[in-house]
Each structure stands twice: as structure tokens, then as C-alpha cells.
Write an enzyme that holds these catalytic residues in place. Structure first.
Site, short mmCIF file in Angstrom:
data_model
loop_
_atom_site.label_atom_id
_atom_site.label_comp_id
_atom_site.label_asym_id
_atom_site.label_seq_id
_atom_site.Cartn_x
_atom_site.Cartn_y
_atom_site.Cartn_z
N THR A 88 59.91 55.83 -72.95
CA THR A 88 59.75 56.72 -71.81
C THR A 88 60.75 57.86 -71.80
O THR A 88 61.86 57.73 -72.36
CB THR A 88 59.94 55.87 -70.52
OG1 THR A 88 60.11 56.73 -69.40
CG2 THR A 88 61.18 54.98 -70.61
N TYR A 114 65.24 50.72 -64.94
CA TYR A 114 64.08 50.82 -65.84
C TYR A 114 64.49 51.54 -67.13
O TYR A 114 64.25 51.05 -68.24
CB TYR A 114 62.98 51.58 -65.11
CG TYR A 114 61.78 51.98 -65.95
CD1 TYR A 114 60.78 51.07 -66.25
CD2 TYR A 114 61.65 53.29 -66.43
CE1 TYR A 114 59.68 51.45 -67.00
CE2 TYR A 114 60.55 53.67 -67.18
CZ TYR A 114 59.57 52.75 -67.46
OH TYR A 114 58.48 53.14 -68.21
N TRP A 139 54.72 60.62 -68.11
CA TRP A 139 53.67 60.93 -67.12
C TRP A 139 52.28 60.84 -67.75
O TRP A 139 51.56 61.83 -67.89
CB TRP A 139 53.91 62.31 -66.52
CG TRP A 139 55.01 62.35 -65.50
CD1 TRP A 139 55.83 61.34 -65.11
CD2 TRP A 139 55.39 63.50 -64.73
NE1 TRP A 139 56.70 61.79 -64.15
CE2 TRP A 139 56.46 63.10 -63.90
CE3 TRP A 139 54.96 64.82 -64.66
CZ2 TRP A 139 57.09 63.97 -63.01
CZ3 TRP A 139 55.59 65.69 -63.78
CH2 TRP A 139 56.64 65.27 -62.96
#
Ligand SMILES: NC(=O)c1ccc[n+]([C@@H]2O[C@H](COP(=O)([O-])OP(=O)(O)OC[C@H]3O[C@@H](n4cnc5c(N)ncnc54)[C@H](OP(=O)(O)O)[C@@H]3O)[C@@H](O)[C@H]2O)c1
Length: 275
Positions: A88, A114, A139
């Protein structure tokens, strides 16, 4: 991501698409047994413990986002398989706003649990499996999920009001483009950290404006349907990095061009959805 990936791979390959109920990746013995029984060429780990939940339960975040990936990587390594670990943009700090897109040469400075556990998961996979790809993305949207990015165009088309944050920026990624690129990456067998996103950067507000424009709404209509909000007003549990566009140095090195611009990708998604 997992369900999209499974259905795409099933066109040309045998796929064992394991749900959470079928395999808990935090159960090391179950992971080893399953990987041995299935005997995959490639393991794709799409399991994740999400952002706000991780802030509330760091131990579970560590288990799902870091330990589980290590068990999968161990098991894959034992049978000579490759592993793709998804990660991410939240591995980065996201400041200052307006900075150059993040590359793999930038420092990792997650601002929430996270992000920290995803960093640990990346490292665990790289340390444990000789043939590993880390694919950071950002995203992600596509059909079949209830999220702002996935549903903005249909909500607006239906005349519903949406709230859109205008002080967080990132790259966006159409899940089908992400999968195409993952398949190209695997075909090249160059084990590295990739950052796979559509080109460009936007806020949620800019994304909603474009989604609304694509379904035929005027700027006046969008003005009344989209309520602009700010990150602090959302009172979300975990902090979010503010500005995290990504650029993929490794793709450039191995001759893979940047993915299409986010507006073109969103147009393809809206068209596919509204068919
Ligand atoms: N979506 C994004 O915008 C985005 C952005 C950047 C990176 N990524 C990365 O992309 C990957 C996939 O994300 P996603 O958006 O597809 O996530 P998602 O929609 O939240 O799906 C995650 C899946 O993981 C499962 N899971 C949770 N704990 C598990 C466990 N212990 N064992 C097995 N499965 C477990 C969940 O099942 P249950 O629901 O039953 O628990 C769920 O099916 C992740 O690595 C994520 O970090 C996503």
C-alpha cells in the site's frame, strides 16, 4: 481484489481461490498444509486487516498483515513457488503535499498501525521467499465493493448526495488495470518491489467530480450533490497519509510503460459498470 484476480486468472489457469473461511492465513499449519495440497506456481496474497480496524487491534493487524504473509511466503518457498504480496501507499508518510511521487527509493514512514504492519509484511515476504513480488498499490476500485471510489459514479447518477474529502491526495487504481499489470510483471520474473497505480494524482473530491461528469452530470448538479469535507471532519480512527502519489521505478527499468491516466481508467470503469 481477490475475487477480481481469481476470476481473471481462471480464464487461463487453474485457480484455488481461497476465502477467509477456507484459509485463515494467520494459522501457520493450515497455510503450510493448504499450500502443499494445492501446489501452486504462484501464491497471491490479497488478505488484509483494514486501516481503522488495525488501529483498534494492533495484534490482529500484525497477525494478518505481517505474520500471515510470512507463513504464506515460507510455504511458497518450500515448494519453489512465487508469491505476490500486495501492499500500500500507506507505507509512506505523505508529506509534504505537492512533493514528487513516491518511489521505492523513498523512506518508509507509516503514520498508522496498518502502514507499519504492511511494511513488516513486505519485509517478511522478501526475507522468506526467494521468488517474491511486492506490489504496492493505492485507492483501488472496481465492481462489487461498497466504497466511495467504487460507487461514486452510481450514487451521483442516482441523484444521491456524497461527501468527498478534498485534502487527501493519492494515486488511484482500477482493479482491472492492476491485474493486467501484475500478470505482465509475473511474466518477466523480475523479483522486486513494484508500485502499480494509474497515472496522475487526485483527491476524493476530484475523483467524485470526474465520476459525476462521466455519467453526464453538469458542474451545477455536481456542486449540489457533492458535499466537500476535510479529513479531520471525518473523525476516522487511524491517521491517513496526506499526499501519496506513486511512481514505479522497476516497471520503467523492465520496459513496462506507466498505466493509463486515472481519468481514462475511471471512464473505462464507469462504462463497464453502466453497460
Ligand atoms: N483497496 C484499496 O484501496 C487498497 C489500496 C492499497 C493497497 N491495497 C492492498 O490490496 C490488498 C487487497 O485489498 P482489498 O481492498 O481487496 O481488501 P478487502 O476488500 O478488505 O479484502 C480483504 C480480504 O482479506 C480477508 N481476510 C482478512 N483476514 C484474513 C485472514 N486472517 N485470512 C484470510 N483472509 C483474511 C477478508 O475476509 P473477511 O472480510 O471475511 O475477513 C477479505 O476477504 C491488500 O494487501 C491491501 O493492503 C488495497
Amino acid at each position: 481484489m481477490g475475487s477480481h484476480l481469481a476470476s481473471r486468472l481462471a480464464r487461463d489457469h487453474e485457480v484455488a481461490a481461497l476465502t477467509h473461511a477456507a484459509l485463515d492465513i494467520t494459522d501457520r499449519d493450515a497455510v503450510r498444509r493448504t499450500v502443499n495440497a494445492v501446489g501452486p506456481q504462484v501464491v497471491f496474497n490479497c488478505a488484509v486487516f483494514q486501516v481503522d480496524e488495525s488501529e483498534q487491534d494492533p495484534a490482529k493487524a500484525q497477525a494478518v498483515n505481517a505474520d500471515g504473509p510470512r507463513y504464506l511466503a515460507e510455504a511458497a518457498n518450500e515448494i519453489g513457488a512465487e508469491i505476490v504480496q500486495f501492499s500500500t501507499q500507506y507505507v509512506f508518510a505523505g508529506t509534504p503535499v505537492g512533493r514528487a511521487p513516491y518511489t521505492i527509493e523513498d523512506d518508509l514512514k507509516p503514520v498508522n498501525v496498518y502502514g507499519s504492519t504492511k511494511v513488516a509484511g513486505e519485509q517478511a515476504v522478501r526475507d522468506t521467499c526467494a521468488q517474491s513480488y511486492i506490489v504496492r498499490t493505492s485507492w483501488v476500485y472496481g465492481s462489487g465493493k461498497a466504497s466511495f471510489l467504487c460507487n461514486a459514479h452510481t450514487e451521483l447518477k442516482a441523484g444521491k448526495r456524497v461527501r468527498a474529502i478534498d485534502d487527501i491526495w493519492s494515486s488511484t487504481t482500477y482493479v482491472e488495470d492492476l491485474i493486467d499489470r501484475c500478470l505482465e510483471i509475473i511474466g518477466r520474473r523480475h523479483y522486486a518491489i513494484y508500485q502499480v497505480v494509474n497515472a496522475g494524482v487526485c483527491t476524493y473530491h476530484e475523483f467524485a467530480l470526474e465520476a459525476g461528469r462521466l455519467v453526464g452530470l453538469s458542474y451545477e448538479q455536481l456542486d449540489s450533490l457533492i458535499e466537500i469535507t476535510h479529513e479531520r471532519e471525518m473523525k476516522r480512527i487511524a491517521a491517513r497519509p496526506r499526499y501519496t502519489p506513486l511512481r514505479c521505478l522497476v516497471s520503467e527499468k523492465v520496459g513496462l510503460p506507466p498505466l493509463r491516466d486515472w481519468r481514462n481508467a475511471l471512464a473505462a470503469y464507469a462504462e463497464e459498470e453502466l453497460e
